[in-house]
Design an enzyme around this catalytic site. Structure first.
Site, PDB file in Angstrom:
ATOM      1  N   GLY A  25       0.825  -1.204   0.000  1.00  0.00           N
ATOM      2  CA  GLY A  25       0.000   0.000   0.000  1.00  0.00           C
ATOM      3  C   GLY A  25       0.858   1.252   0.000  1.00  0.00           C
ATOM      4  N   ASN A  59      -4.075  15.990  -0.703  1.00  0.00           N
ATOM      5  CA  ASN A  59      -4.111  16.747   0.549  1.00  0.00           C
ATOM      6  C   ASN A  59      -3.436  16.022   1.708  1.00  0.00           C
ATOM      7  OD1 ASN A  59      -6.039  14.742   0.930  1.00  0.00           O
ATOM      8  ND2 ASN A  59      -7.379  16.054   2.163  1.00  0.00           N
ATOM      9  N   ILE A  97      -1.666  -7.098  -4.734  1.00  0.00           N
ATOM     10  CA  ILE A  97      -0.947  -8.056  -3.908  1.00  0.00           C
ATOM     11  C   ILE A  97      -1.607  -9.432  -3.995  1.00  0.00           C
ATOM     12  CG2 ILE A  97      -2.282  -7.605  -1.815  1.00  0.00           C
ATOM     13  CD1 ILE A  97       1.501  -8.372  -2.084  1.00  0.00           C
ATOM     14  N   ASN A 119      -8.603  -2.118   2.709  1.00  0.00           N
ATOM     15  CA  ASN A 119      -9.743  -3.009   2.518  1.00  0.00           C
ATOM     16  C   ASN A 119      -9.482  -4.362   3.155  1.00  0.00           C
ATOM     17  OD1 ASN A 119      -9.069  -5.173   0.191  1.00  0.00           O
ATOM     18  ND2 ASN A 119      -8.012  -3.234  -0.238  1.00  0.00           N
ATOM     19  N   CYS A 159      -3.758 -13.694  14.776  1.00  0.00           N
ATOM     20  CA  CYS A 159      -3.645 -13.225  13.392  1.00  0.00           C
ATOM     21  C   CYS A 159      -4.764 -12.227  13.139  1.00  0.00           C
ATOM     22  CB  CYS A 159      -3.701 -14.397  12.403  1.00  0.00           C
ATOM     23  SG  CYS A 159      -5.353 -15.066  12.085  1.00  0.00           S
ATOM     24  N   CYS A 162      -8.222 -13.818  13.624  1.00  0.00           N
ATOM     25  CA  CYS A 162      -8.503 -14.637  14.801  1.00  0.00           C
ATOM     26  C   CYS A 162      -9.864 -14.314  15.409  1.00  0.00           C
ATOM     27  CB  CYS A 162      -7.417 -14.441  15.862  1.00  0.00           C
ATOM     28  SG  CYS A 162      -6.118 -15.703  15.811  1.00  0.00           S
ATOM     29  N   CYS A 174     -37.046  -5.003   0.563  1.00  0.00           N
ATOM     30  CA  CYS A 174     -38.321  -4.299   0.495  1.00  0.00           C
ATOM     31  C   CYS A 174     -38.219  -2.890   1.078  1.00  0.00           C
ATOM     32  CB  CYS A 174     -39.407  -5.106   1.205  1.00  0.00           C
ATOM     33  SG  CYS A 174     -39.005  -5.570   2.897  1.00  0.00           S
TER      34      CYS A 174
END
Length: 656
Positions: A25, A59, A97, A119, A159, A162, A174
């Site tokens: 990232g 920014n 990745i 994400n 992890c 977990c 609806c």
């Protein structure tokens, strides 16, 4: 006598110059992290990011300038960081990745992996790859003024997966289609409409009135006739596929408008029972509004464009202009092309803003500005540059411990918005051990899934359960029936013939066991099938033992004098931001709470637990390194004293 190289011990400085680290990232946290790494002395860095630079990034992502807009984040970040340290060896990948090229052997090339993601899917994947490669991972996230850094090491710590995380809350179909009562309902409807008209059609995202609404006690045949009679004067609109009908009109804005905001609304009005205790919607007519031009009394909007709330006719014009623009984009892509919703695409956002506001007006809600719509449609809260900088610094500090071989001294560190009772903003906590029942890092991962084998297809098992719910990339599934029957193969086309068949067609029943392997992630999951025919409406499956969306109140503990926390047992109070920035690397919030006073949404981060306190990684979608919940004896009175706006100091937020 300790020899120093700069501010570091000589041995550590030498280790930094030789070790290889991977940064996943290059966005808000990633930019700050890369700069910190080279200035600290890391020399061999590889960075991967699939995104390109957008104007809205400038920014806070300070490695990028206006001239870089449209270029690869990873590549530009590399070039900018080399100006700080020209001798550094940096490799940039403009890629995902999750590409199979980045397999377990790739991850084993590194001493340390550092996540700067936004994400959940990618976080889950990197978590599994680092577990498979047995490489330490530093996970991080920010949400407004809140942040968190934690270290993950196979066999030593929890992890990322977990603790089960609640899925992002959804709404009954609806409600979206028939009886919206909150602005977010109209925004979700408008996003569905975008896909129905311009994107990939999804039967679960239908926007026409729901004739199967259990709350509407009426005669469908009679109502259909009455509704159709009401539209005879406007082209005899037939109820066919929304996209098919739109194409037949050439995406005519007036005809689309009258179908969506007049005929469909009149159709809803025939469902008499729906409106006995609700205010009935008021249909709009394009030709009537057009003849009025600018309705009398409508005041010209003032202020910044994105913060203006237009009148009804203003949104009619925006609806028309956005459709014409999107139609041109669709035609330029050729036959069979589809557009993808992106909150940073001006025409797409204009369309959702106009459609959502027109529906809000019809259902007597206060309309929202484009700025507000974007924050709610994108499920975002502000990304703050200072928070990213602090978290990036903490990542490097934990990284130095890992490189030094001092994993036992690593901590989960929370950054809170408000100081705790000991006036501390940064709160370190002992890392939790692995969860024995984790379906990812346990020695033999196993789950029980409740579903209806008579209605669940093989494709639904693959896409909705294995890929979406359990984060697999390319699963292979065998039935443990003594014959090793192959149900799903990751080899393209090998088991496509099975996709439309039901699980029961393969002899799968209550108590059956499936073995799912993802060779890219070096991950095997055993699935116990629990057949159930009593699942709630619109619920395809349930994972037995999943954590609820809201965890139960924490039990009280005796305070431990040896706590590693910097302050008293306390919680940071929730922040409420009413002006979310146009960003995407932030937390995903619960959609139904993103309205009116909670449009930008936020929640409280856990802080200052006692030593050894167990925390839960709970996170909303999307998104997201989750802030953990401490089990403390902190009273609500003490929390309220710190911030009168805090109704619940145990709220859980998801961080990105």
């Amino acid at each position: 006598m300790v020899q120093l190289v700069g501010s570091l011990r000589k041995e550590l400085a030498e280790s930094l110059s030789t070790c290889r680290v991977l940064v996943v990232g290059a966005g808000g946290i990633g930019c700050e992290l890369l700069k910190n790494l080279v200035l600290t002395g890391f020399k061999n860095i590889e960075v991967i990011d699939l995104d390109i630079i957008d104007v809205s990034n400038l920014n806070r992502q300070f490695l990028f300038q206006k001239k870089h807009v449209g270029k690869s984040k990873a590549q530009v970040a590399k070039e900018s960081v080399l100006q700080f340290c020209p001798t550094a060896n940096i490799t940039a990948y403009h890629d995902s990745i999750m590409n199979p090229d980045y397999n377990v052997e790739f991850f084993r090339n590194f001493m340390l992996v550092m996540n700067a993601l936004d994400n959940r899917a990618a976080r889950n994947h990197v978590n599994r790859m680092c577990l498979a490669a047995d490489i330490p991972l530093i996970e991080s996230g920010t949400a407004g003024y809140l942040g968190q850094v934690t270290v993950i090491k196979k066999g030593l710590t929890e992890c990322y997966e977990c603790q089960p995380k609640p899925t992002q809350k959804t709404f009954p179909g609806c409600t979206i289609r028939n009886t919206p009562s909150e602005p977010i309902h109209c925004i979700v409807w408008a996003k569905y409409l975008f896909n129905q008209l311009f994107g990939e059609e999804d039967a679960d995202q239908e926007v026409s009135p729901d004739t199967a609404d259990p709350e509407a006690s009426w005669n469908p045949a009679e109502t259909e006739a009455r509704a159709m009679a009401s539209s005879e004067t406007d082209g005899d609109i037939k109820r066919v596929s929304t996209k098919e009908w739109a194409r037949s009109t050439g995406y005519d804005p007036a005809k689309l408008f009258n179908k969506l905001f007049k005929d469909d609304i009149m159709y809803l009005l025939t469902m008499d029972k729906l409106w006995k205790k609700r205010k009935a919607p008021l249909p709009l007519d394009w030709h009537q509004l057009e003849s009025q031009g600018r309705p009398q009394g409508e005041v010209k909007a003032v202020g910044l464009k994105d913060q203006q709330v237009l009148g009804v006719w203003g949104y009619c014009q925006l609806f028309q202009h956005s459709i014409e623009t999107l139609r041109s984009e669709l035609q330029a892509k050729g036959d069979g092309a589809e557009l993808v919703w992106d909150k940073d695409d001006a025409a797409a956002l204009d369309f959702v803003t106009a459609a959502a506001n027109l529906r809000m007006h019809i259902f007597s809600m206060t309309m929202k500005s484009r700025f507000d719509i974007k924050s709610m449609a994108g499920n975002i809260i502000p990304a703050i540059a200072t928070t990213n900088a602090i978290i990036a610094g903490l990542i490097v500090m934990e990284g130095l411990k890992v490189v030094s071989g001092e994993l036992e001294s690593c901590r989960t560190i929370f950054l809170n918005k408000h100081p705790n009772l000991r006036k501390k903003l940064l709160v370190p906590c002992i890392l939790d051990p692995p969860c024995a029942n984790c379906y990812v890092c346990a020695s033999r991962p196993e789950v029980t899934v409740k579903l209806n084998v008579l209605k669940t297809t093989v494709l639904a098992l693959q896409d909705r359960i294995l890929k979406e719910r359990f984060g697999m990339v390319a699963p292979d599934v065998n039935i443990e029936d003594g014959k090793g029957t192959i149900l799903i193969s990751s080899e393209e086309g090998e088991t496509d013939a099975n996709n439309g068949k039901f699980l029961s067609d393969f002899g799968i029943r209550n108590g059956s066991r499936l073995q799912s392997d993802d060779f890219l992630q070096d991950y095997t999951l055993l699935i116990n099938v629990l057949h159930a025919e009593d699942l709630e409406k619109d619920v395809e499956f349930e994972v037995v033992g999943d954590a609820p969306d809201k965890a139960p109140p924490p039990p009280s503990n005796q305070e431990d004098a040896s706590s590693v926390a910097n302050g008293n047992k306390d919680s940071a109070q929730p922040s409420t931001s009413h002006a979310p920035a146009e960003v995407d690397d932030v937390m995903i919030v619960e959609s139904e709470e993103e309205e009116e006073e909670e449009e930008a949404s936020s929640s409280s981060a856990a802080a200052v637990p006692t030593s050894g306190t167990k925390r839960k990684h709970l996170d909303d979608e999307t998104g997201e390194a989750a802030v953990k919940r401490p089990r403390t004896n902190q009273s609500h009175e003490a929390a309220d004293a710190d911030d009168d706006d805090d109704d619940d100091d145990d709220d859980i937020i998801a961080l990105d």
